[in-house]
Scaffold this motif. Structure first.
Motif, mmCIF file in Angstrom:
data_model
loop_
_atom_site.group_PDB
_atom_site.id
_atom_site.type_symbol
_atom_site.label_atom_id
_atom_site.label_comp_id
_atom_site.label_asym_id
_atom_site.label_seq_id
_atom_site.Cartn_x
_atom_site.Cartn_y
_atom_site.Cartn_z
ATOM 1 N N ALA A 126 2.643 13.438 6.424
ATOM 2 C CA ALA A 126 3.065 13.229 5.033
ATOM 3 C C ALA A 126 4.584 13.332 4.903
ATOM 4 O O ALA A 126 5.204 12.593 4.120
ATOM 5 N N ILE A 127 5.192 14.209 5.700
ATOM 6 C CA ILE A 127 6.654 14.349 5.662
ATOM 7 C C ILE A 127 7.317 13.056 6.124
ATOM 8 O O ILE A 127 8.317 12.608 5.550
ATOM 9 N N ALA A 128 6.740 12.385 7.122
ATOM 10 C CA ALA A 128 7.315 11.101 7.586
ATOM 11 C C ALA A 128 7.289 10.076 6.452
ATOM 12 O O ALA A 128 8.233 9.303 6.265
ATOM 13 N N MET A 129 6.227 10.096 5.652
ATOM 14 C CA MET A 129 6.115 9.163 4.520
ATOM 15 C C MET A 129 7.137 9.525 3.439
ATOM 16 O O MET A 129 7.781 8.651 2.860
ATOM 17 N N ALA A 130 7.297 10.815 3.191
ATOM 18 C CA ALA A 130 8.266 11.260 2.173
ATOM 19 C C ALA A 130 9.692 10.900 2.595
ATOM 20 O O ALA A 130 10.502 10.433 1.778
ATOM 21 N N GLU A 131 9.986 11.067 3.893
ATOM 22 C CA GLU A 131 11.326 10.707 4.391
ATOM 23 C C GLU A 131 11.573 9.197 4.254
ATOM 24 O O GLU A 131 12.677 8.769 3.941
ATOM 25 N N ALA A 132 10.533 8.393 4.472
ATOM 26 C CA ALA A 132 10.688 6.929 4.360
ATOM 27 C C ALA A 132 11.055 6.559 2.929
ATOM 28 O O ALA A 132 11.865 5.654 2.693
ATOM 29 N N TYR A 133 10.465 7.295 1.951
ATOM 30 C CA TYR A 133 10.774 7.041 0.539
ATOM 31 C C TYR A 133 12.177 7.531 0.189
ATOM 32 O O TYR A 133 12.994 6.775 -0.333
ATOM 33 N N LEU A 134 12.462 8.797 0.512
ATOM 34 C CA LEU A 134 13.746 9.392 0.126
ATOM 35 C C LEU A 134 14.926 8.689 0.816
ATOM 36 O O LEU A 134 15.999 8.566 0.263
ATOM 37 N N GLY A 135 14.665 8.185 2.030
ATOM 38 C CA GLY A 135 15.748 7.538 2.784
ATOM 39 C C GLY A 135 15.733 6.028 2.697
ATOM 40 O O GLY A 135 16.453 5.340 3.423
ATOM 41 N N ASP A 136 14.863 5.484 1.851
ATOM 42 C CA ASP A 136 14.723 4.021 1.704
ATOM 43 C C ASP A 136 14.641 3.364 3.078
ATOM 44 O O ASP A 136 15.327 2.382 3.381
ATOM 45 N N GLN A 137 13.765 3.887 3.925
ATOM 46 C CA GLN A 137 13.743 3.483 5.336
ATOM 47 C C GLN A 137 13.016 2.167 5.604
ATOM 48 O O GLN A 137 13.092 1.629 6.702
ATOM 49 N N LYS A 138 12.255 1.647 4.623
ATOM 50 C CA LYS A 138 11.471 0.404 4.805
ATOM 51 C C LYS A 138 10.569 0.505 6.054
ATOM 52 O O LYS A 138 10.397 -0.469 6.790
ATOM 53 N N ARG A 139 10.014 1.679 6.305
ATOM 54 C CA ARG A 139 9.102 1.823 7.448
ATOM 55 C C ARG A 139 7.774 1.133 7.152
ATOM 56 O O ARG A 139 7.285 1.183 6.012
ATOM 57 N N ILE A 140 7.178 0.546 8.192
ATOM 58 C CA ILE A 140 5.801 0.040 8.054
ATOM 59 C C ILE A 140 4.893 1.124 8.615
ATOM 60 O O ILE A 140 4.879 1.387 9.814
ATOM 61 N N LEU A 141 4.148 1.762 7.728
ATOM 62 C CA LEU A 141 3.278 2.874 8.125
ATOM 63 C C LEU A 141 1.853 2.614 7.649
ATOM 64 O O LEU A 141 1.652 2.070 6.557
ATOM 65 N N PRO A 142 0.840 3.009 8.408
ATOM 66 C CA PRO A 142 -0.545 2.879 7.932
ATOM 67 C C PRO A 142 -0.804 3.915 6.845
ATOM 68 O O PRO A 142 -0.722 5.116 7.097
ATOM 69 N N CYS A 143 -1.040 3.447 5.607
ATOM 70 C CA CYS A 143 -1.229 4.360 4.477
ATOM 71 C C CYS A 143 -2.414 3.883 3.640
ATOM 72 O O CYS A 143 -2.768 2.711 3.666
ATOM 73 N N ALA A 144 -2.960 4.811 2.876
ATOM 74 C CA ALA A 144 -3.967 4.422 1.869
ATOM 75 C C ALA A 144 -3.179 3.915 0.664
ATOM 76 O O ALA A 144 -2.705 4.704 -0.161
#
Ligand code: TXD
Length: 319
Positions: A239-257
């Protein structure tokens, strides 16, 4: 510039781990919310005292009052009850649905602009219900499951091939349950498709099937060992990796619900898919080509999620 604010709704095993990881990474100020009197306050005080040793600056507070989450940039929800041995994730539906209603109302009232990451099980139904109750836009409410399931898949693949976990990029789609879909055709090790590396290394295809099966039951394996609860280190890390992607505008492609409309044959449902996470939350859902078998497995997973939603609507007329 003021520090970001991270609110953790649920200060239990995952909540406390989330707080520790977010503090160590200096992601922002942290508010731990729980209904248990004193526990969030105690954990916040204990975590604050890590600061001088670890060298992080973060205001970490605990509360039982939703007003204290006001203005949160990111909210991570673990409120509810975890599984015990012999319980399925779906067995948690009734209890945790009522919890999501309270949490959704708290977010709606105090932090409607946050990016909300739901962890509470049964995940695919709880994230849908949380979005309904909170009234937030679908791109700002997402469920954490795929990053964890993919991490489990990657770990088992790395062990099988005797390679670094850093070089394994594994993909799991679908629901966070026994019907999840580990996608071998999109899983690579240093860019080498897993099936190709298996041939090169002489790994029998049946071993890969075993790894897919172990990934599907990865949560239950830990519940059976712990006996008193479920996994919390890897769920929090995911969940922290997802939060970092949001806060850092990282445009990561992650498997999410993520909320899926018009892709993967799904319309208006939360299901595990590759999603782009950036400053606008879920910015895109990537529709990858799936084999007929993978499509069939995803359909089974989607049908299971839809059954959970029917159960939710039966329990909560407002949904
Ligand atoms: O990949 C995933 N999504 C899963 C999710 C991975 C592992 C665990 N999964 C689920 O996360 C698990 O089945 C649970 O539903 C949640 C939280 O697991 P955790 O291990 O953190 O559970 P705890 O330690 O029991 O913490 C839950 C806290 C606890 O402190 C309760 O007092 C609190 O939730 N709680 C509430 N907080 C706020 N509001 C309400 N109504 C409430 N009810 C309980």
């Amino acid at each position: 510039m003021a520090r970001k604010k991270i609110a953790l709704i649920g200060a239990g095993m995952i909540g406390g781990t989330l707080a520790h990881l977010a503090a160590k990474k200096e992601m922002g100020d942290i508010v731990l919310f729980d209904i248990a009197e004193g526990m969030p306050q105690g954990k916040a005080l204990d975590l604050s005292q890590c600061g001088p040793v670890e060298g992080f600056d973060a205001s970490i507070t605990g509360t039982n009052d939703y007003a204290d989450i006001a203005g949160a940039d990111v909210i991570i929800v673990t409120a509810g009850v975890p599984r015990k041995p012999g319980m399925s994730r779906d067995d948690l539906l009734g209890i945790n649905l009522s919890v999501m209603k309270a949490v959704g109302e708290g977010i709606k009232a105090h932090a409607p602009d946050a990016f909300v990451i739901c962890i509470t099980n049964p995940l695919d139904a709880m994230v849908w219900a949380l979005r309904e109750f909170s009234g937030l836009p679908a791109n700002k409410v997402v469920g954490m499951a795929g990053v964890l399931d993919s991490a489990r898949f990657a770990t088992f693949l790395a062990w099988e091939f005797g390679v670094s976990v850093k070089d394994v990029n594994a993909f799991v789609l679908g629901g966070h349950g026994d019907t999840m879909v580990p996608v071998l055709s999109y899983s690579t090790i240093s860019g080498i498709p897993v099936h190709d590396l298996a041939k090169i290394k002489g790994v029998d295809a049946s071993r890969l099937d075993d790894i897919v099966a172990r990934t599907r039951s990865g949560g239950g394996e830990i519940v059976g060992l712990l006996k008193t609860g479920s996994a919390y280190y890897a769920p929090a890390t995911s969940a922290i990796a997802m939060a970092e992607a949001y806060l850092g505008d990282q445009k990561r492609i992650l498997p999410c619900a993520a909320y899926v409309e018009g892709k993967y044959g799904v319309d208006g449902l939360y299901v595990g898919v590759p999603a782009v996470i950036g400053a606008n939350g879920i910015e895109d859902v990537v529709e990858i080509e799936l084999s007929d078998e993978e499509k069939a497995n995803l359909k089974v997973s989607v049908d299971a999620v839809e059954e959970l939603l029917v159960a939710c609507k039966g329990l909560e007329p407002s949904l």
